[in-house]
Design a protein around this motif. Sequence first.
Motif, PDB file in Angstrom:
ATOM      1  N   THR A   1     -13.827  20.235  14.006  1.00  0.00           N
ATOM      2  CA  THR A   1     -14.518  19.206  14.783  1.00  0.00           C
ATOM      3  C   THR A   1     -16.033  19.347  14.711  1.00  0.00           C
ATOM      4  N   LYS A   2     -16.523  20.559  14.796  1.00  0.00           N
ATOM      5  CA  LYS A   2     -17.973  20.785  14.861  1.00  0.00           C
ATOM      6  C   LYS A   2     -18.694  20.438  13.564  1.00  0.00           C
TER       7      LYS A   2
ATOM      8  N   ASP B   1      -8.452  25.214  21.840  1.00  0.00           N
ATOM      9  CA  ASP B   1      -8.780  25.959  23.059  1.00  0.00           C
ATOM     10  C   ASP B   1      -8.408  27.433  22.975  1.00  0.00           C
ATOM     11  N   ARG B   2      -7.997  27.877  21.767  1.00  0.00           N
ATOM     12  CA  ARG B   2      -7.692  29.295  21.582  1.00  0.00           C
ATOM     13  C   ARG B   2      -8.534  29.918  20.473  1.00  0.00           C
ATOM     14  N   VAL B   3      -8.621  29.222  19.348  1.00  0.00           N
ATOM     15  CA  VAL B   3      -9.306  29.774  18.182  1.00  0.00           C
ATOM     16  C   VAL B   3     -10.360  28.819  17.641  1.00  0.00           C
ATOM     17  N   GLN B   4      -9.936  27.579  17.383  1.00  0.00           N
ATOM     18  CA  GLN B   4     -10.821  26.620  16.722  1.00  0.00           C
ATOM     19  C   GLN B   4     -10.394  25.205  17.103  1.00  0.00           C
ATOM     20  N   HIS B   5     -11.355  24.306  17.125  1.00  0.00           N
ATOM     21  CA  HIS B   5     -11.048  22.900  17.371  1.00  0.00           C
ATOM     22  C   HIS B   5     -11.056  22.148  16.041  1.00  0.00           C
ATOM     23  N   TYR B   6      -9.981  21.423  15.791  1.00  0.00           N
ATOM     24  CA  TYR B   6      -9.866  20.566  14.613  1.00  0.00           C
ATOM     25  C   TYR B   6      -9.631  19.127  15.083  1.00  0.00           C
TER      26      TYR B   6
END
Length: 323
Positions: free
Chosen positions: A214-215, A87-92
């Motif tokens: 995640t993406k 929720d700040r930089v990237q979703h893992y």
Amino acid sequence: MVNMIPVVALSETSKKQVLQPFHLTATGYNLNYLPEYIALRHGFFQEQGLDVTVNIPTPWDGVLDALADGTADMALGGIWVPSMYRDRVQHYTVFAQIANRCPLAVLKRGSSEGFKLTDMAKSTVLMKSGGGASVGLFFKMLLRENSIDERAVDYVQDLDGVMLGDLFQGGMGDYFITDNLSALAMVARNPKVSIAMEMVTQGDIPWSVYYRETKTITPEILDAQKRFCIGLEKGIEWVLQHDAESFREELAELFPKVPVNVAVSVTNDFRRNKMWTSTSVSRQGYTRWQQGLSDAGLLKEPFDYEAMVDDAPAVEAQVEVVK
């Protein structure tokens, strides 16, 4: 700078099999990753049709670059990084765990007889930090869990672990926190220091996990993750079933800079104290660590398990292994 993990050569039979490349980028090379190294050496990943290769970037946060540019299929490291970035930089998304306990130890000068954690209040503690923030995060969480004001301790933690170890033995500070393997090796060399606490005894925590952006997760990636987990489950099972004394030669090859008796001792200690359990991330340990990260200010509030972890590859792998 990138370090490559050596693996044994493929057999002629294995060479004929077409293997799917599955590259891992890791934040370090540690004994608490032992089941992965065993799985590599014993062909457990190859049995699943995977050609698993490993590199260790310097500095360690290069693992995130490797995920971003697609040169790595997964990263291995602390779950605090994907938690902090969410929720700040990237979703893992985390899909597996290897280390179920903290692999650190507290060293003190003199005898550790009668040591209590409360003894560390109003002391100076040296902590290595070259591999990230997890050492300080865990120790300060442990203090809070035991109703000890973390502000009552002075910290020296922005230096290399080897440098801090030398300084501690030379007289700086009251305690030194480092990895268990290095701690036991120091005690073997220096009778003037002792291990006051092995943190592997201090409860479940998802210390080291495998994750990916995640993406970028597809059905094909999920299948490869499941097969990776099958190989890793077999590695965990193999280590748990074998006394370290029975594979001391392998330990000597894997950790040539460490006295083999020390490697054997730490491995058996980890085996007894649930360092390795399964590829699934413990919900209880996850909840504990999320609260610790939140209390440390890395998170606004703890994330739900399902927000960070997809346990399906690990669960499916466990079903396959027991068939």
